[in-house]
Write a protein that holds these residues in place. Sequence first.
Motif, PDB file in Angstrom:
ATOM      1  N   PHE A 259     129.294   1.834  28.607  1.00 20.24           N
ATOM      2  CA  PHE A 259     130.279   2.127  29.643  1.00 20.24           C
ATOM      3  C   PHE A 259     129.667   2.320  31.032  1.00 20.24           C
ATOM      4  O   PHE A 259     129.972   3.262  31.743  1.00 20.24           O
ATOM      5  CB  PHE A 259     131.096   3.362  29.245  1.00 20.24           C
ATOM      6  CG  PHE A 259     131.878   3.151  27.983  1.00 20.24           C
ATOM      7  CD1 PHE A 259     133.165   2.647  28.022  1.00 20.24           C
ATOM      8  CD2 PHE A 259     131.319   3.430  26.743  1.00 20.24           C
ATOM      9  CE1 PHE A 259     133.905   2.438  26.858  1.00 20.24           C
ATOM     10  CE2 PHE A 259     132.039   3.225  25.573  1.00 20.24           C
ATOM     11  CZ  PHE A 259     133.331   2.722  25.634  1.00 20.24           C
ATOM     12  N   ASP A 260     128.781   1.411  31.413  1.00 22.51           N
ATOM     13  CA  ASP A 260     128.288   1.392  32.776  1.00 22.51           C
ATOM     14  C   ASP A 260     128.321  -0.058  33.256  1.00 22.51           C
ATOM     15  O   ASP A 260     128.927  -0.905  32.606  1.00 22.51           O
ATOM     16  CB  ASP A 260     126.876   2.015  32.881  1.00 22.51           C
ATOM     17  CG  ASP A 260     125.865   1.370  31.948  1.00 22.51           C
ATOM     18  OD1 ASP A 260     125.801   0.128  31.919  1.00 22.51           O
ATOM     19  OD2 ASP A 260     125.133   2.091  31.252  1.00 22.51           O
ATOM     20  N   ASP A 261     127.679  -0.350  34.356  1.00 18.67           N
ATOM     21  CA  ASP A 261     127.770  -1.690  34.942  1.00 18.67           C
ATOM     22  C   ASP A 261     127.221  -2.792  34.041  1.00 18.67           C
ATOM     23  O   ASP A 261     127.557  -3.963  34.213  1.00 18.67           O
ATOM     24  CB  ASP A 261     127.032  -1.727  36.282  1.00 18.67           C
ATOM     25  CG  ASP A 261     127.938  -1.326  37.434  1.00 18.67           C
ATOM     26  OD1 ASP A 261     129.062  -0.855  37.157  1.00 18.67           O
ATOM     27  OD2 ASP A 261     127.530  -1.458  38.600  1.00 18.67           O
ATOM     28  N   ARG A 262     126.410  -2.428  33.048  1.00 15.69           N
ATOM     29  CA  ARG A 262     125.855  -3.447  32.157  1.00 15.69           C
ATOM     30  C   ARG A 262     126.920  -4.025  31.223  1.00 15.69           C
ATOM     31  O   ARG A 262     126.880  -5.182  30.863  1.00 15.69           O
ATOM     32  CB  ARG A 262     124.720  -2.847  31.326  1.00 15.69           C
ATOM     33  CG  ARG A 262     123.544  -2.371  32.133  1.00 15.69           C
ATOM     34  CD  ARG A 262     122.579  -1.603  31.253  1.00 15.69           C
ATOM     35  NE  ARG A 262     123.177  -0.386  30.723  1.00 15.69           N
ATOM     36  CZ  ARG A 262     122.761   0.250  29.642  1.00 15.69           C
ATOM     37  NH1 ARG A 262     121.748  -0.235  28.947  1.00 15.69           N
ATOM     38  NH2 ARG A 262     123.335   1.358  29.246  1.00 15.69           N
ATOM     39  N   LEU A 263     127.847  -3.176  30.768  1.00 11.54           N
ATOM     40  CA  LEU A 263     128.902  -3.537  29.811  1.00 11.54           C
ATOM     41  C   LEU A 263     128.351  -4.011  28.472  1.00 11.54           C
ATOM     42  O   LEU A 263     129.080  -4.606  27.681  1.00 11.54           O
ATOM     43  CB  LEU A 263     129.833  -4.618  30.395  1.00 11.54           C
ATOM     44  CG  LEU A 263     130.632  -4.200  31.638  1.00 11.54           C
ATOM     45  CD1 LEU A 263     131.494  -5.356  32.118  1.00 11.54           C
ATOM     46  CD2 LEU A 263     131.497  -2.987  31.345  1.00 11.54           C
ATOM     47  N   GLY A 264     127.081  -3.733  28.203  1.00 16.02           N
ATOM     48  CA  GLY A 264     126.542  -4.096  26.899  1.00 16.02           C
ATOM     49  C   GLY A 264     125.030  -4.112  26.896  1.00 16.02           C
ATOM     50  O   GLY A 264     124.399  -4.413  27.913  1.00 16.02           O
ATOM     51  N   GLU A 265     124.428  -3.775  25.751  1.00 17.94           N
ATOM     52  CA  GLU A 265     122.991  -3.907  25.554  1.00 17.94           C
ATOM     53  C   GLU A 265     122.764  -4.578  24.203  1.00 17.94           C
ATOM     54  O   GLU A 265     123.369  -4.209  23.198  1.00 17.94           O
ATOM     55  CB  GLU A 265     122.275  -2.555  25.645  1.00 17.94           C
ATOM     56  CG  GLU A 265     122.839  -1.462  24.771  1.00 17.94           C
ATOM     57  CD  GLU A 265     122.179  -0.114  25.025  1.00 17.94           C
ATOM     58  OE1 GLU A 265     121.605   0.082  26.113  1.00 17.94           O
ATOM     59  OE2 GLU A 265     122.235   0.738  24.126  1.00 17.94           O
ATOM     60  N   ARG A 266     121.923  -5.601  24.195  1.00 20.39           N
ATOM     61  CA  ARG A 266     121.765  -6.427  23.008  1.00 20.39           C
ATOM     62  C   ARG A 266     120.901  -5.728  21.952  1.00 20.39           C
ATOM     63  O   ARG A 266     119.814  -5.233  22.250  1.00 20.39           O
ATOM     64  CB  ARG A 266     121.149  -7.771  23.388  1.00 20.39           C
ATOM     65  CG  ARG A 266     121.089  -8.746  22.212  1.00 20.39           C
ATOM     66  CD  ARG A 266     121.002 -10.176  22.676  1.00 20.39           C
ATOM     67  NE  ARG A 266     122.179 -10.571  23.443  1.00 20.39           N
ATOM     68  CZ  ARG A 266     123.379 -10.792  22.914  1.00 20.39           C
ATOM     69  NH1 ARG A 266     123.576 -10.620  21.607  1.00 20.39           N
ATOM     70  NH2 ARG A 266     124.382 -11.154  23.667  1.00 20.39           N
ATOM     71  N   ILE A 267     121.422  -5.724  20.707  1.00 20.23           N
ATOM     72  CA  ILE A 267     120.680  -5.153  19.576  1.00 20.23           C
ATOM     73  C   ILE A 267     120.015  -6.274  18.785  1.00 20.23           C
ATOM     74  O   ILE A 267     118.841  -6.206  18.467  1.00 20.23           O
ATOM     75  CB  ILE A 267     121.608  -4.336  18.656  1.00 20.23           C
ATOM     76  CG1 ILE A 267     122.415  -3.307  19.467  1.00 20.23           C
ATOM     77  CG2 ILE A 267     120.795  -3.643  17.569  1.00 20.23           C
ATOM     78  CD1 ILE A 267     121.594  -2.318  20.228  1.00 20.23           C
ATOM     79  N   THR A 268     120.774  -7.312  18.454  1.00 19.94           N
ATOM     80  CA  THR A 268     120.210  -8.519  17.829  1.00 19.94           C
ATOM     81  C   THR A 268     120.661  -9.729  18.631  1.00 19.94           C
ATOM     82  O   THR A 268     121.555  -9.642  19.474  1.00 19.94           O
ATOM     83  CB  THR A 268     120.674  -8.684  16.362  1.00 19.94           C
ATOM     84  OG1 THR A 268     122.070  -9.025  16.340  1.00 19.94           O
ATOM     85  CG2 THR A 268     120.449  -7.406  15.572  1.00 19.94           C
ATOM     86  N   GLN A 269     120.066 -10.865  18.352  1.00 14.88           N
ATOM     87  CA  GLN A 269     120.396 -12.083  19.093  1.00 14.88           C
ATOM     88  C   GLN A 269     121.691 -12.736  18.611  1.00 14.88           C
ATOM     89  O   GLN A 269     122.136 -13.734  19.184  1.00 14.88           O
ATOM     90  CB  GLN A 269     119.240 -13.090  18.988  1.00 14.88           C
ATOM     91  CG  GLN A 269     117.952 -12.601  19.634  1.00 14.88           C
ATOM     92  CD  GLN A 269     118.157 -12.188  21.083  1.00 14.88           C
ATOM     93  OE1 GLN A 269     118.709 -12.936  21.883  1.00 14.88           O
ATOM     94  NE2 GLN A 269     117.700 -10.980  21.422  1.00 14.88           N
ATOM     95  N   ASP A 270     122.309 -12.191  17.584  1.00 13.66           N
ATOM     96  CA  ASP A 270     123.566 -12.751  17.072  1.00 13.66           C
ATOM     97  C   ASP A 270     124.677 -12.607  18.110  1.00 13.66           C
ATOM     98  O   ASP A 270     124.847 -11.533  18.696  1.00 13.66           O
ATOM     99  CB  ASP A 270     123.986 -12.035  15.784  1.00 13.66           C
ATOM    100  CG  ASP A 270     122.904 -12.087  14.722  1.00 13.66           C
ATOM    101  OD1 ASP A 270     122.865 -13.069  13.987  1.00 13.66           O
ATOM    102  OD2 ASP A 270     122.105 -11.119  14.642  1.00 13.66           O
ATOM    103  N   ILE A 271     125.435 -13.666  18.319  1.00 13.69           N
ATOM    104  CA  ILE A 271     126.614 -13.618  19.186  1.00 13.69           C
ATOM    105  C   ILE A 271     127.825 -13.863  18.299  1.00 13.69           C
ATOM    106  O   ILE A 271     128.013 -14.956  17.761  1.00 13.69           O
ATOM    107  CB  ILE A 271     126.538 -14.675  20.306  1.00 13.69           C
ATOM    108  CG1 ILE A 271     125.295 -14.425  21.172  1.00 13.69           C
ATOM    109  CG2 ILE A 271     127.799 -14.644  21.167  1.00 13.69           C
ATOM    110  CD1 ILE A 271     125.092 -15.448  22.267  1.00 13.69           C
ATOM    111  N   ILE A 272     128.648 -12.833  18.111  1.00 16.70           N
ATOM    112  CA  ILE A 272     129.727 -12.905  17.125  1.00 16.70           C
ATOM    113  C   ILE A 272     131.114 -12.961  17.760  1.00 16.70           C
ATOM    114  O   ILE A 272     132.117 -13.009  17.044  1.00 16.70           O
ATOM    115  CB  ILE A 272     129.660 -11.711  16.147  1.00 16.70           C
ATOM    116  CG1 ILE A 272     129.855 -10.392  16.907  1.00 16.70           C
ATOM    117  CG2 ILE A 272     128.326 -11.704  15.406  1.00 16.70           C
ATOM    118  CD1 ILE A 272     129.943  -9.176  15.986  1.00 16.70           C
ATOM    119  N   ALA A 273     131.174 -12.957  19.090  1.00 21.67           N
ATOM    120  CA  ALA A 273     132.463 -12.998  19.778  1.00 21.67           C
ATOM    121  C   ALA A 273     132.654 -14.359  20.455  1.00 21.67           C
ATOM    122  O   ALA A 273     131.783 -15.228  20.394  1.00 21.67           O
ATOM    123  CB  ALA A 273     132.545 -11.872  20.805  1.00 21.67           C
TER     124      ALA A 273
END
Length: 365
Positions: A259-273
């Motif tokens: 919930f900041d300007d990044r709107l996300g931090e990657r945990i794995t390289q999978d893109i599921i959306a």
Amino acid sequence: MAVLHNRVSNKELKERLMQETFKRITISFYRYFPIQNPQEFRDQLYKMYNAISVFGRVYVAKEGINAQISVPEHHMDEFKSIMESIPGLENLRLNIAVEDPSGLNDPLTQGKSFWVLKIKVRDKIVADGIDDPTFSMERKGKYLNAAQMNEMLNDPYTIVIDMRNHYEYEVGHFANAVEIPSDTFREQLPMAVEMLQGKEDKNVVMYCTGGIRCEKASAYMLHKGFEKVYHLEGGIIHYANEIKRQEMEPKFIGKNFVFDDRLGERITQDIIAHCHQCGTICDSHTNCKNDGCHLLFIQCPSCAEKFEGCCSTECKDTIHMPAERQAEIRKGIDKGRNIFNKSQARLRPRLDEIIQAKKQMGQEI
């Protein structure tokens, strides 16, 4: 008299932030503990944070504190001393952001996730809708560390519940986690109880972004008669750091929404959306560039170029109108929780479906 609120425009504050010549560290933390006078607590905290240029959002209530902040790296020792000096916040767990908020390699851009300090007093640090006077946060579920979480995920007698919103779950979640089909925490609590009726003797594991929602949810489930309730310590943020530090296999798939300007931090390289406009595989959230909309949605680079960062042709057309006309259109609009929400239109993984899937794999539950 000390100024306890910001009086500078956001534009100027952002410019000042980018001119800083030092690194910042993005941190989140919370703690449920009694605060007798939240306003007084808030004012004292503001003075201490402002003195060392801490930015971010902090919520204070009688039940505790919830914060997402950035701290100048050279002030980290002072910051930790401040926190240790506050009764009730000793030995506080600090969740350090997993990746560089800017996504760039320049070390001076790190931690620049907030540009102003906002500390607000609220009725609760998490809006839960609970009005039962017998409910208490003193009895809550057992903590699970990263290794224990992985072990629980392999246990067929365990039900894993995601206590986040749909737009968070959509870009990343633990394998086989059950999504509660609502976009507000206050609605999710009774829904989780209803979905788990008849499963009171199972292991119930709850998780969220930083731990604050699932900790309260675990207390609520115990309050409602469930016996074996657990919650992920420090949430996904702490889990990701522990997995990396211990070189363990992550069971969380994809990206963790923050919930900041990044709107996300990657945990794995999978893109599921998928892009909400064209369906291309993508998990990058953005806010519509139309000031009268600001819809939170997923947009791929191609659609970002085509729609100029907007969610629709209408919004794209609007941003090219004269400023006066845009202001006129915006007038009276309540953007509220303006989130791309497919919760009523898509099939979500239900508890019984998860159980059935495990049975088909020869697992008992």
